[in-house]
Design an enzyme around this catalytic site. Structure first.
Site, PDB file in Angstrom:
ATOM      1  N   GLU A 259       1.054  -1.268  -0.039  1.00  0.00           N
ATOM      2  CA  GLU A 259      -0.462  -0.273  -0.299  1.00  0.00           C
ATOM      3  C   GLU A 259       0.967   1.398  -0.088  1.00  0.00           C
ATOM      4  OE1 GLU A 259      -4.106   1.183   2.113  1.00  0.00           O
ATOM      5  OE2 GLU A 259      -2.335   1.372   3.462  1.00  0.00           O
ATOM      6  N   CYS A 292      -1.608   8.785   3.519  1.00  0.00           N
ATOM      7  CA  CYS A 292      -1.366   8.151   1.690  1.00  0.00           C
ATOM      8  C   CYS A 292      -2.932   8.355   0.799  1.00  0.00           C
ATOM      9  CB  CYS A 292      -0.734   7.325   1.958  1.00  0.00           C
ATOM     10  SG  CYS A 292      -1.895   5.760   2.414  1.00  0.00           S
TER      11      CYS A 292
END
Length: 488
Positions: A259, A292
């Site tokens: 990720e 993120c």
């Protein structure tokens, strides 16, 4: 002089107090939070060896799923029992406001962890498959079974911005699947993850099934990503490091789940522009933009862009920046001096490329210690600006105008990233139609969703695989097919 806490790595049921000592810094005031004994590479090797031994012996993997579930609920019970200490640690090592540490890092992550356990128990991990009629007629295969088995030894490498959330997001599905796990947290925020060791002791997780190893550098992490006894690497962090991990894992062909970075867009349709100021506040509040999935590109109709920029600037002027221990602070510091300098550098690059700073863009007055940076809104001329292309990982939002819906979709998709996205529109059908066209792993329409049942992950350079949900559980399992025939 008040002494500060001392921590060390937890390997196979033991606390290994070896190696050089490094200091974990409080980014809010630059004080020392704790000293941590860095795990030598040999300790990482021992954690891997013990993980391999524990997995191959079946001491954990062969337990009934409900027995693993009971142990993991006891693990989470201990984390809840040390609630106050854990919140204090999160606030001190991450610089995140108390309300975020309490509500999201602690409450939400533990709720999701328990839901993940129940989700695993609700799933089928061995199921019958169809057998072709021709096989039955020929007297060949009479039964086809698909089994989901634990992947083996997992290296979980977690980021600094949400250590507890990301740690549990990897640990719980991996352990429920029957894997053994070696956690390597960010050296900037390792203490909350080290508290997993004490929880493992209280819950009687067998030695070797869970280890937490900490280092200030990357030698141990490199061993985790290259060692042949590690079957899978699960990493959350930057795209640049993700590329390195892929290369390091390639010779042993281990499974890799990544990720990675994002440059997500929040798209406002003409009938929802009034919502933009609230969406802008969500980018910087609590995390200082260090997420993120933060939607740091705001796309609005070109003819209303000036209005939106002014509204966002006004909203950012009302955000209180300060020490996270203060209940009034909506935004704390960045994690390090280097991250603050990155924000300053990208604001300058953006201006050199034609952007205008509508609010912020510098260090706030009156906060001489700590790594603070003002919430910043940039009026961007186009999507080619550096502030629209690169993940800054800070409280910097860029507003970009679009001509029509086709242009909005084009701009949103014009990125090497594809982690998340947001669409707002009073016409839900129209907003959903736009959401379907975005090339990104998750899109929310007029809302947000973060739960154990909702998968997340990236398209393009935002990653490989998914976390959370059934996909996140299957990520830690291998699929075995059994074809069975009767010899009689």
């Amino acid at each position: 002089m008040t002494s500060i806490p001392h921590w060390c790595s937890y390997v196979a049921g033991k606390w290994l107090d070896g190696g050089d000592v490094f200091t974990v810094e409080n980014p809010a005031d630059e004080s020392a939070v704790a000293e941590v004994a860095a795990a030598p590479v040999g300790d990482f090797g021992q954690a891997i060896e013990e993980g391999r031994r524990s997995f191959d012996s079946g001491v954990w993997a062969d337990l009934p799923a409900r027995a693993r579930a009971r142990t993991l609920h006891a693990f989470l019970d201990h984390l809840e029992a040390v609630h106050t200490a854990l919140i204090d640690v999160i606030v001190a090592e991450s610089g995140q406001p108390v309300f975020f540490a309490e509500g999201t890092q602690f409450r939400t992550s533990l709720t999701m962890a328990r839901e993940t356990i129940e989700l695993y128990l609700s799933m089928t991990h061995e199921e019958a498959g169809p057998v072709p009629v021709a096989e039955l007629v020929r007297g060949g295969t009479t039964l086809s079974i698909r089994r989901y088995e634990p992947v083996g030894v997992v290296a979980a490498i977690t980021p600094c911005n949400a250590a507890l959330i990301m740690g549990l997001q990897k640990l719980i599905p991996a352990l429920m699947a029957g894997a053994s796990v070696v956690v390597r947290p960010s050296p900037l925020t390792p203490i909350s993850s080290l508290m997993f060791g004490a929880a493992a002791e209280v819950a009687d997780i067998p030695p070797g099934v869970l280890s937490v190893v900490v280092e200030p550098g990357a030698a141990g992490a490199a061993l985790l990503t290259t060692h042949p006894d590690v079957d899978m690497v699960s990493f959350t962090g930057s795209t640049s490091v993700g590329r390195m991990i892929l290369a390091q894992a390639a010779p042993t062909v281990k499974r890799v789940a990544l990720e990675l970075g994002g440059k997500s867009a929040q798209v406002y349709l003409p009938d929802a522009v009034e919502r933009a100021a609230r969406g802008a506040a969500a980018v910087v509040a609590a995390t200082a933009g260090q997420a993120c999935a933060a939607a740091t590109r705001m796309l609005v109709p070109q003819e209303r862009k000036d209005e939106v920029v002014a509204a966002v600037a006004q909203a950012y002027a009302g955000i209180t920046v300060g020490p996270p221990s203060e209940r009034t602070a909506l935004m704390g510091p960045l994690i390090s001096a280097a991250q603050r300098e990155r924000c300053e550098r990208y604001v300058a690059l953006a201006q050199n490329a034609g952007a205008r700073v509508a609010f912020g863009g510098e260090r706030p007055e009156g906060l001489d210690r700590g790594y603070y940076f003002q919430p910043t809104v940039l009026d961007l001329p186009d999507n080619g600006n550096p502030a629209a292309r690169e993940e800054i990982f800070g409280p910097v939002l860029g507003v970009i105008g679009y001509r029509d819906i086709e242009d909005a979709v084009r701009i949103a998709n014009d990125s090497e990233y594809g982690l998340s996205g947001q669409v707002y529109g009073a016409d839900v059908a129209a907003a959903t139609a736009v959401a379907r066209r975005l090339r990104t792993g998750a899109v929310t329409v007029n809302t947000g969703m973060y739960s154990a049942y909702a998968p997340s992950g990236g398209y393009k350079r935002s990653g490989l695989g998914r976390e959370r949900g059934t996909d996140g559980i299957r990520a830690f399992q291998e699929v075995k097919h059994l074809a069975i025939a009767d010899l009689r």
